[in-house]
Design a protein around this motif. Structure first.
Motif, PDB file in Angstrom:
ATOM      1  N   GLY A  57      37.759  39.193  49.797  1.00 51.78           N
ATOM      2  CA  GLY A  57      37.703  40.408  48.612  1.00 51.78           C
ATOM      3  C   GLY A  57      38.135  41.869  49.173  1.00 51.78           C
ATOM      4  N   ALA A  58      37.707  42.246  50.254  1.00 53.65           N
ATOM      5  CA  ALA A  58      37.993  43.632  50.713  1.00 53.65           C
ATOM      6  C   ALA A  58      39.520  43.610  51.141  1.00 53.65           C
ATOM      7  N   LYS A  61      41.586  43.413  47.787  1.00 51.45           N
ATOM      8  CA  LYS A  61      41.672  44.517  47.026  1.00 51.45           C
ATOM      9  C   LYS A  61      42.633  45.899  47.706  1.00 51.45           C
ATOM     10  N   SER A  62      42.525  45.684  49.117  1.00 45.88           N
ATOM     11  CA  SER A  62      43.452  46.603  49.794  1.00 45.88           C
ATOM     12  C   SER A  62      44.554  46.546  49.695  1.00 45.88           C
ATOM     13  N   LEU A  64      46.008  45.040  46.944  1.00 46.11           N
ATOM     14  CA  LEU A  64      46.614  45.506  45.569  1.00 46.11           C
ATOM     15  C   LEU A  64      46.443  47.112  45.490  1.00 46.11           C
ATOM     16  N   ASP A  65      45.553  47.847  46.013  1.00 42.90           N
ATOM     17  CA  ASP A  65      45.549  49.263  45.998  1.00 42.90           C
ATOM     18  C   ASP A  65      46.748  49.694  46.593  1.00 42.90           C
ATOM     19  N   PHE A  82      44.841  49.108  37.164  1.00 43.62           N
ATOM     20  CA  PHE A  82      43.530  48.212  37.137  1.00 43.62           C
ATOM     21  C   PHE A  82      43.149  48.266  35.593  1.00 43.62           C
ATOM     22  N   GLU A  85      37.912  45.066  36.936  1.00 42.44           N
ATOM     23  CA  GLU A  85      37.902  44.727  38.355  1.00 42.44           C
ATOM     24  C   GLU A  85      36.353  44.474  38.644  1.00 42.44           C
ATOM     25  N   SER A  86      35.967  43.266  39.508  1.00 47.84           N
ATOM     26  CA  SER A  86      34.804  43.130  39.708  1.00 47.84           C
ATOM     27  C   SER A  86      34.860  42.687  41.363  1.00 47.84           C
ATOM     28  N   ASP A  87      33.794  42.326  41.914  1.00 47.60           N
ATOM     29  CA  ASP A  87      33.920  41.934  43.269  1.00 47.60           C
ATOM     30  C   ASP A  87      34.855  40.317  43.260  1.00 47.60           C
ATOM     31  N   SER A  88      34.889  39.859  42.437  1.00 46.29           N
ATOM     32  CA  SER A  88      35.643  38.298  42.404  1.00 46.29           C
ATOM     33  C   SER A  88      36.978  38.300  41.380  1.00 46.29           C
ATOM     34  N   TYR A  90      40.317  40.380  39.180  1.00 43.71           N
ATOM     35  CA  TYR A  90      41.020  41.757  39.243  1.00 43.71           C
ATOM     36  C   TYR A  90      41.982  41.310  37.806  1.00 43.71           C
TER      37      TYR A  90
END
Length: 161
Positions: A57-58, A61-62, A64-65, A82, A85-88, A90
């Protein structure tokens, strides 16, 4: 300014027969949920596998960011954001620059918009990137996902397009 579909613009310019010949599938709002239509030319779907679920997940997300707001390789020149988004999961929205001939002639100079949805389950990220209108994206969704895949591979993911 009133938004107009590619079919309507072509119909106005070339008549109904020209519009039907130029735009095979009727444009509409595409959802990034689910699979791409068979033989689709405006959508790409697949999955990437992280080296472990603990950091998937981290890492995702990195990546995508870090996607460039100015776009890359003549893709997504209008930026992105975005939507949710959630932990699982996007959901992102990408825009073309609106400067190309297709945008000028068929979309009033406004950017075309694509949707990207990624669902993360353990170490697997399932994705779909699709254009909202038209029957072809001229390879834009594939270029976007190839860029994201390259960045994930740099983090040890199995990410092929």
């Amino acid at each position: 300014w009133t938004p107009v579909s590619r079919r309507a613009a072509l119909s106005k310019a070339f008549g109904a027969a020209g519009a039907a010949a130029a735009v095979v599938a009727a444009p509409g709002t595409a959802s990034a949920v689910g699979a791409c239509k068979k033989d689709s030319n405006n959508c790409i779907a697949g999955s990437f596998k992280a080296p472990s679920s603990a950091e998937a997940g981290a890492q995702l997300k990195s990546v995508l960011d870090a996607y460039p707001q100015a776009g890359q390789a003549d893709v997504d020149g209008g930026g992105w954001q975005f939507v949710s988004e959630s932990d699982s999961a996007y959901k992102l929205e990408f825009k073309s620059s609106g400067k190309g001939n297709m945008a000028k002639f068929f979309n009033g100079g406004k950017p075309f918009i694509d949707d990207l949805e990624i669902d993360l389950a353990g170490d697997t990220a399932n994705f779909k990137s699709a254009s909202r209108v038209g029957d072809s994206d001229f390879g834009v969704n594939k270029a976007r996902m190839s860029y994201i895949a390259k960045e994930l591979r740099a983090k040890g993911w199995d990410a092929k397009i």
